[in-house]
Every structure is written in structure tokens, then in C-alpha cells.
Design a protein around this motif. Structure first.
Motif, PDB file in Angstrom:
ATOM      1  N   PRO A 139       0.845  -1.379   0.021  1.00  0.00           N
ATOM      2  CA  PRO A 139       0.173  -0.013  -0.074  1.00  0.00           C
ATOM      3  C   PRO A 139       0.999   1.367   0.222  1.00  0.00           C
ATOM      4  O   PRO A 139       1.849   1.177   0.340  1.00  0.00           O
ATOM      5  N   ALA A 140       0.215   2.336  -0.330  1.00  0.00           N
ATOM      6  CA  ALA A 140       0.994   3.748  -0.548  1.00  0.00           C
ATOM      7  C   ALA A 140       0.893   4.069   1.034  1.00  0.00           C
ATOM      8  O   ALA A 140       0.141   3.848   1.509  1.00  0.00           O
ATOM      9  N   GLY A 141       2.100   4.951   1.249  1.00  0.00           N
ATOM     10  CA  GLY A 141       1.991   5.701   2.552  1.00  0.00           C
ATOM     11  C   GLY A 141       3.267   5.434   3.262  1.00  0.00           C
ATOM     12  O   GLY A 141       4.175   4.669   2.697  1.00  0.00           O
ATOM     13  N   GLY A 142       3.713   6.226   4.416  1.00  0.00           N
ATOM     14  CA  GLY A 142       4.854   6.074   4.820  1.00  0.00           C
ATOM     15  C   GLY A 142       4.498   6.056   6.447  1.00  0.00           C
ATOM     16  O   GLY A 142       3.719   6.245   7.035  1.00  0.00           O
ATOM     17  N   ALA A 143       5.650   5.688   7.028  1.00  0.00           N
ATOM     18  CA  ALA A 143       5.795   5.726   8.501  1.00  0.00           C
ATOM     19  C   ALA A 143       5.445   6.980   9.151  1.00  0.00           C
ATOM     20  O   ALA A 143       5.766   8.117   8.574  1.00  0.00           O
ATOM     21  N   PRO A 144       4.869   7.143  10.434  1.00  0.00           N
ATOM     22  CA  PRO A 144       4.807   6.100  11.210  1.00  0.00           C
ATOM     23  C   PRO A 144       3.381   5.270  11.212  1.00  0.00           C
ATOM     24  O   PRO A 144       3.125   4.466  11.743  1.00  0.00           O
ATOM     25  N   GLY A 145       2.480   6.002  10.161  1.00  0.00           N
ATOM     26  CA  GLY A 145       1.042   5.392  10.076  1.00  0.00           C
ATOM     27  C   GLY A 145       0.675   5.634   8.708  1.00  0.00           C
ATOM     28  O   GLY A 145       1.142   6.227   7.892  1.00  0.00           O
ATOM     29  N   MET A 146      -0.350   4.720   8.444  1.00  0.00           N
ATOM     30  CA  MET A 146      -1.174   5.043   6.908  1.00  0.00           C
ATOM     31  C   MET A 146      -2.415   4.872   7.102  1.00  0.00           C
ATOM     32  O   MET A 146      -2.807   4.386   8.132  1.00  0.00           O
ATOM     33  N   GLU A 147      -3.330   5.661   6.316  1.00  0.00           N
ATOM     34  CA  GLU A 147      -4.618   5.443   6.204  1.00  0.00           C
ATOM     35  C   GLU A 147      -5.159   4.186   5.569  1.00  0.00           C
ATOM     36  O   GLU A 147      -4.604   3.962   4.276  1.00  0.00           O
ATOM     37  N   ILE A 148      -6.097   3.373   6.113  1.00  0.00           N
ATOM     38  CA  ILE A 148      -6.517   2.192   5.531  1.00  0.00           C
ATOM     39  C   ILE A 148      -8.009   2.545   5.232  1.00  0.00           C
ATOM     40  O   ILE A 148      -9.086   2.790   6.069  1.00  0.00           O
ATOM     41  N   PRO A 149      -8.498   2.555   4.065  1.00  0.00           N
ATOM     42  CA  PRO A 149      -9.851   2.704   3.469  1.00  0.00           C
ATOM     43  C   PRO A 149     -10.813   1.632   4.201  1.00  0.00           C
ATOM     44  O   PRO A 149     -10.321   0.597   4.617  1.00  0.00           O
ATOM     45  N   ALA A 150     -11.949   2.136   4.512  1.00  0.00           N
ATOM     46  CA  ALA A 150     -12.952   1.170   5.148  1.00  0.00           C
ATOM     47  C   ALA A 150     -13.318   0.237   4.063  1.00  0.00           C
ATOM     48  O   ALA A 150     -13.349   0.341   2.911  1.00  0.00           O
ATOM     49  N   GLY A 151     -13.220  -0.852   4.667  1.00  0.00           N
ATOM     50  CA  GLY A 151     -13.698  -2.285   3.969  1.00  0.00           C
ATOM     51  C   GLY A 151     -12.561  -2.785   3.265  1.00  0.00           C
ATOM     52  O   GLY A 151     -12.886  -3.780   2.523  1.00  0.00           O
ATOM     53  N   GLU A 152     -11.393  -2.312   3.304  1.00  0.00           N
ATOM     54  CA  GLU A 152     -10.198  -2.831   2.722  1.00  0.00           C
ATOM     55  C   GLU A 152      -9.229  -3.447   3.733  1.00  0.00           C
ATOM     56  O   GLU A 152      -9.331  -3.214   4.748  1.00  0.00           O
ATOM     57  N   THR A 153      -8.466  -4.641   3.238  1.00  0.00           N
ATOM     58  CA  THR A 153      -7.424  -5.287   4.056  1.00  0.00           C
ATOM     59  C   THR A 153      -6.295  -5.128   3.379  1.00  0.00           C
ATOM     60  O   THR A 153      -6.301  -5.444   2.042  1.00  0.00           O
ATOM     61  N   LEU A 154      -5.141  -4.569   4.075  1.00  0.00           N
ATOM     62  CA  LEU A 154      -3.874  -4.615   3.517  1.00  0.00           C
ATOM     63  C   LEU A 154      -2.895  -5.384   4.146  1.00  0.00           C
ATOM     64  O   LEU A 154      -2.867  -5.717   5.484  1.00  0.00           O
ATOM     65  N   VAL A 155      -1.946  -5.937   3.482  1.00  0.00           N
ATOM     66  CA  VAL A 155      -1.052  -7.008   3.865  1.00  0.00           C
ATOM     67  C   VAL A 155       0.371  -6.531   3.377  1.00  0.00           C
ATOM     68  O   VAL A 155       0.505  -6.160   2.295  1.00  0.00           O
ATOM     69  N   TRP A 156       1.331  -6.544   4.550  1.00  0.00           N
ATOM     70  CA  TRP A 156       2.730  -6.534   3.979  1.00  0.00           C
ATOM     71  C   TRP A 156       3.442  -7.620   4.219  1.00  0.00           C
ATOM     72  O   TRP A 156       3.405  -8.312   5.305  1.00  0.00           O
ATOM     73  N   LEU A 157       4.475  -7.984   3.470  1.00  0.00           N
ATOM     74  CA  LEU A 157       5.125  -9.224   3.458  1.00  0.00           C
ATOM     75  C   LEU A 157       6.698  -8.567   2.994  1.00  0.00           C
ATOM     76  O   LEU A 157       6.865  -7.974   2.175  1.00  0.00           O
ATOM     77  N   SER A 158       7.578  -9.336   3.608  1.00  0.00           N
ATOM     78  CA  SER A 158       9.046  -9.074   3.620  1.00  0.00           C
ATOM     79  C   SER A 158       9.680 -10.360   3.925  1.00  0.00           C
ATOM     80  O   SER A 158       9.579 -11.090   5.030  1.00  0.00           O
ATOM     81  N   ARG A 159      10.793 -10.858   3.151  1.00  0.00           N
ATOM     82  CA  ARG A 159      11.715 -11.616   3.310  1.00  0.00           C
ATOM     83  C   ARG A 159      13.167 -11.431   3.288  1.00  0.00           C
ATOM     84  O   ARG A 159      13.450 -10.956   2.254  1.00  0.00           O
ATOM     85  N   THR A 160      13.852 -12.221   4.304  1.00  0.00           N
ATOM     86  CA  THR A 160      15.275 -11.920   4.116  1.00  0.00           C
ATOM     87  C   THR A 160      16.060 -13.301   4.309  1.00  0.00           C
ATOM     88  O   THR A 160      15.638 -13.960   5.226  1.00  0.00           O
ATOM     89  N   ALA A 161      17.090 -13.480   3.812  1.00  0.00           N
ATOM     90  CA  ALA A 161      18.065 -14.819   3.981  1.00  0.00           C
ATOM     91  C   ALA A 161      19.509 -14.448   3.982  1.00  0.00           C
ATOM     92  O   ALA A 161      19.805 -13.503   3.465  1.00  0.00           O
ATOM     93  N   ASN A 162      20.328 -15.198   4.704  1.00  0.00           N
ATOM     94  CA  ASN A 162      21.536 -15.180   4.898  1.00  0.00           C
ATOM     95  C   ASN A 162      22.346 -15.937   4.229  1.00  0.00           C
ATOM     96  O   ASN A 162      22.416 -17.183   4.846  1.00  0.00           O
ATOM     97  N   PRO A 163      23.058 -15.578   2.907  1.00  0.00           N
ATOM     98  CA  PRO A 163      23.615 -16.985   2.232  1.00  0.00           C
ATOM     99  C   PRO A 163      24.616 -17.749   2.984  1.00  0.00           C
ATOM    100  O   PRO A 163      24.921 -18.874   3.024  1.00  0.00           O
ATOM    101  N   TRP A 164      25.383 -16.873   3.794  1.00  0.00           N
ATOM    102  CA  TRP A 164      26.570 -17.455   4.556  1.00  0.00           C
ATOM    103  C   TRP A 164      25.999 -18.569   5.815  1.00  0.00           C
ATOM    104  O   TRP A 164      26.549 -19.416   5.931  1.00  0.00           O
ATOM    105  N   LEU A 165      24.749 -18.069   6.563  1.00  0.00           N
ATOM    106  CA  LEU A 165      24.305 -18.842   7.303  1.00  0.00           C
ATOM    107  C   LEU A 165      23.771 -20.090   6.648  1.00  0.00           C
ATOM    108  O   LEU A 165      23.869 -21.325   7.137  1.00  0.00           O
ATOM    109  N   LEU A 166      23.167 -20.083   5.652  1.00  0.00           N
ATOM    110  CA  LEU A 166      22.614 -21.139   4.673  1.00  0.00           C
ATOM    111  C   LEU A 166      23.646 -22.060   4.294  1.00  0.00           C
ATOM    112  O   LEU A 166      23.481 -23.295   4.491  1.00  0.00           O
ATOM    113  N   ALA A 167      24.758 -21.600   4.101  1.00  0.00           N
ATOM    114  CA  ALA A 167      26.109 -22.107   3.785  1.00  0.00           C
ATOM    115  C   ALA A 167      26.516 -22.905   4.824  1.00  0.00           C
ATOM    116  O   ALA A 167      26.926 -24.309   4.744  1.00  0.00           O
ATOM    117  N   LEU A 168      26.539 -22.413   6.116  1.00  0.00           N
ATOM    118  CA  LEU A 168      27.257 -22.993   7.266  1.00  0.00           C
ATOM    119  C   LEU A 168      26.220 -24.291   7.719  1.00  0.00           C
ATOM    120  O   LEU A 168      26.616 -25.268   8.149  1.00  0.00           O
TER     121      LEU A 168
END
Length: 306
Positions: A139-168
């Protein structure tokens, strides 16, 4: 690496035990009597399974993968486990036999290997499905808050991996697997003092090598490792505030799951972290990208829930 690794193990197992094996190895057993009824010279018994694996792996990568990553992962995982387990069973059955006709049975080894291969295939497919899911639109918007339109559901996803830990994790897991295969093939007594610490270290590092963060109406969910297990959850109404902060491994005491003066930090790479201040308990931070947007949505959802 996944094609070459099992190939090397398949070839190495018979050659490592060659001093305790007959000139020809029993490689086929009768379905009726259960006794050996086919054999190969040692070089063929070592090379043929490796060629079968390479052909299977290339087929999975070339045909199965374009149609579905989960199917490719399951095929590769199950194929590697089954062929390596079967090879270990063949070596064990021929170990210390003067003639291949006197080889022992492989029924138990094949049954156990098939069961483990099926379980590994399911886990690999589940990991591929969870990690390959498409994130929802941000969704558009910035910290520290954002407007959520009535009746809508917003979801935020993020993923991080460390290749060195995977190799270990892969390195310590390979050590545990090599020790287990040597024990299964009868080359050494089960080295539990070596296998157990290596296996535990591999699983522990693997669980801290990647993280997936989800912010939704339910609150915050942080899933660890390629299988998304274990999972930590906070309900939206239990979160006081969230914000983005730049952190480094030196500030939190290293890599992985760290406990310190800043609370709990999951440190996979230096840089932007999503920091959560719950209403009860210590702060929690996780190093993921686009943390400001995640914090903004989480603050809005928390305020609405309260």
C-alpha cells in the motif's frame, strides 16, 4: 551443487569401502527369495547410480521446474535421499562378503529409505510453496502510520535470507549426513558424539538463516527458516508501536537470533530493521527490507484494533 553433491556421495561410498567389498557387488535382489540375483563390478556399482541421479536431476530442473517449483524441489529431494540411501544399503549388504552371492538383504534399508525420501519430498515441496508465494501489493503511505480505507484489507510481506548462514547449515548438515551414511554402510560404529552436535547445529543455524515477516489484520507474524517454522506472533492490539531502525551485527552481538540490551534482534544483514515495542515484554527487531512501510501499516492496524 545439488546435482554434484549427491553424485559425489554415490560414487564415494563404494570406493571408500572397496577394501572390504568383493570384486563384484550384488546390486539386484530377487523379489521371491529376497536373495541377490544380479551383480556389477565395483566401478559400475559406483558410477551407474550417479549417472541415474544426474539424469533425474537434469530432468527435474529442465521439465518439472518450469511447471512448478514445488514439484522440482520434491523430485530433487526425494531422488537424492532415495538413491544415496539405497547405495548405502547396497554397500552394507556386500560389506565383508567374499562373493556377491553371499550378500545380505536390502529390504529393510530400501523400506526405511523410501519412507524418509517421501517425508523429505513433502517437506521440500512445502518449503518451496511457502517461500515462492507472491507478496501482496504494497500500500501507499509512509511511517509512522497510514490510512486504511474502510472495507479494505492491507497485507505487508518481506523476506530476508543470509547466504553465509545457509552455507554453514549445509556444511554442518553434510558432516552429520556423511557420518550417518558411514554408520549405515557399516564402515564405522554410529558416531553419536559427532552426528548429534552437527545435526543440532545444522538445524539451529538453518532456522536462523532466513526469515519471513507478515503484517496483517491479525498482527505481526515472523516465521523462521525455509519451512517457516518456528513462528512468533503478536496480535495487533498487543503492539504499542513499531518503527524502522538501522542496526548492525556489532550493535546486537552478532548474527542470527540475538538477545541483548536492545531486546531480541533477528540479525541476518546489517541495515534497516523492523522494530516492535509490544505492550508486554521486550522489544523485538528483525532485519528485513521496506521496514518503514511495514511499521506504518502495523501502527495503523494496532491503533484500529485498540
Amino acid at each position: 551443487m545439488w546435482v554434484a553433491g549427491p553424485s559425489a556421495v554415490l560414487v564415494a561410498l563404494p570406493w571408500v569401502a572397496s577394501g572390504r567389498l568383493p570384486d563384484r557387488l550384488a546390486t539386484h535382489w530377487s523379489g521371491d527369495s529376497g536373495g541377490p540375483d544380479g551383480s556389477m563390478p565395483l566401478w559400475a556399482a559406483a558410477v551407474l547410480p550417479a549417472l541415474v541421479w544426474v539424469a533425474l536431476a537434469l530432468l527435474a530442473l529442465g521439465l518439472v521446474r518450469p511447471r512448478g517449483s514445488a514439484a522440482a524441489h520434491a523430485t530433487l529431494a526425494a531422488g537424492a535421499v532415495f538413491l544415496v540411501g539405497a547405495q548405502a544399503g547396497v554397500v552394507r549388504a556386500n560389506l565383508d562378503r567374499t562373493d556377491w552371492h553371499r550378500a545380505g538383504s536390502v529390504n529393510l534399508a530400501v523400506a526405511v529409505t523410501a519412507t524418509v525420501a517421501a517425508a523429505v519430498a513433502g517437506l521440500a515441496a512445502r518449503a518451496a510453496t511457502r517461500n515462492g508465494s507472491t507478496p501482496a501489493a504494497r500500500p501507499a503511505g509512509g511511517a509512522p502510520g497510514m490510512e486504511i480505507p474502510a472495507g479494505e484489507t492491507l497485507v505487508w510481506l518481506s523476506r530476508t535470507a543470509n547466504p553465509w548462514l545457509l552455507a554453514l547449515a549445509a556444511l554442518t548438515g553434510a558432516g552429520a549426513l556423511a557420518a550417518a551414511l558411514a554408520a549405515v554402510a557399516g564402515l564405522v560404529a554410529p558416531p553419536w558424539a559427532l552426528m548429534a552436535p552437527l545435526a543440532f547445529a545444522s538445524l539451529a543455524v538453518l532456522a536462523c538463516s532466513s526469515v519471513r515477516v507478515r503484517v496483517s489484520d491479525r498482527g505481526l507474524e515472523v516465521a523462521f527458516g525455509p519451512l517457516g517454522l518456528p513462528v512468533r506472533r503478536w496480535r495487533a492490539e498487543d503492539i504499542e508501536s513499531a518503527y524502522a531502525e538501522h542496526r548492525t551485527p556489532a550493535q546486537v552481538g552478532g548474527w542470527g537470533y540475538r538477545l541483548g540490551g536492545k531486546g531480541t534482534t533477528v540479525m541476518l544483514r546489517a541495515g534497516e530493521c523492523l522494530v516492535v515495542h509490544p505492550r508486554r515484554g521486550a522489544d523485538f527487531a528483525v532485519s528485513v527490507g521496506d521496514a518503514e512501510r511495514g511499521a506504518a501499516l502495523l501502527n495503523s492496524l494496532a491503533a484500529r484494533a485498540r
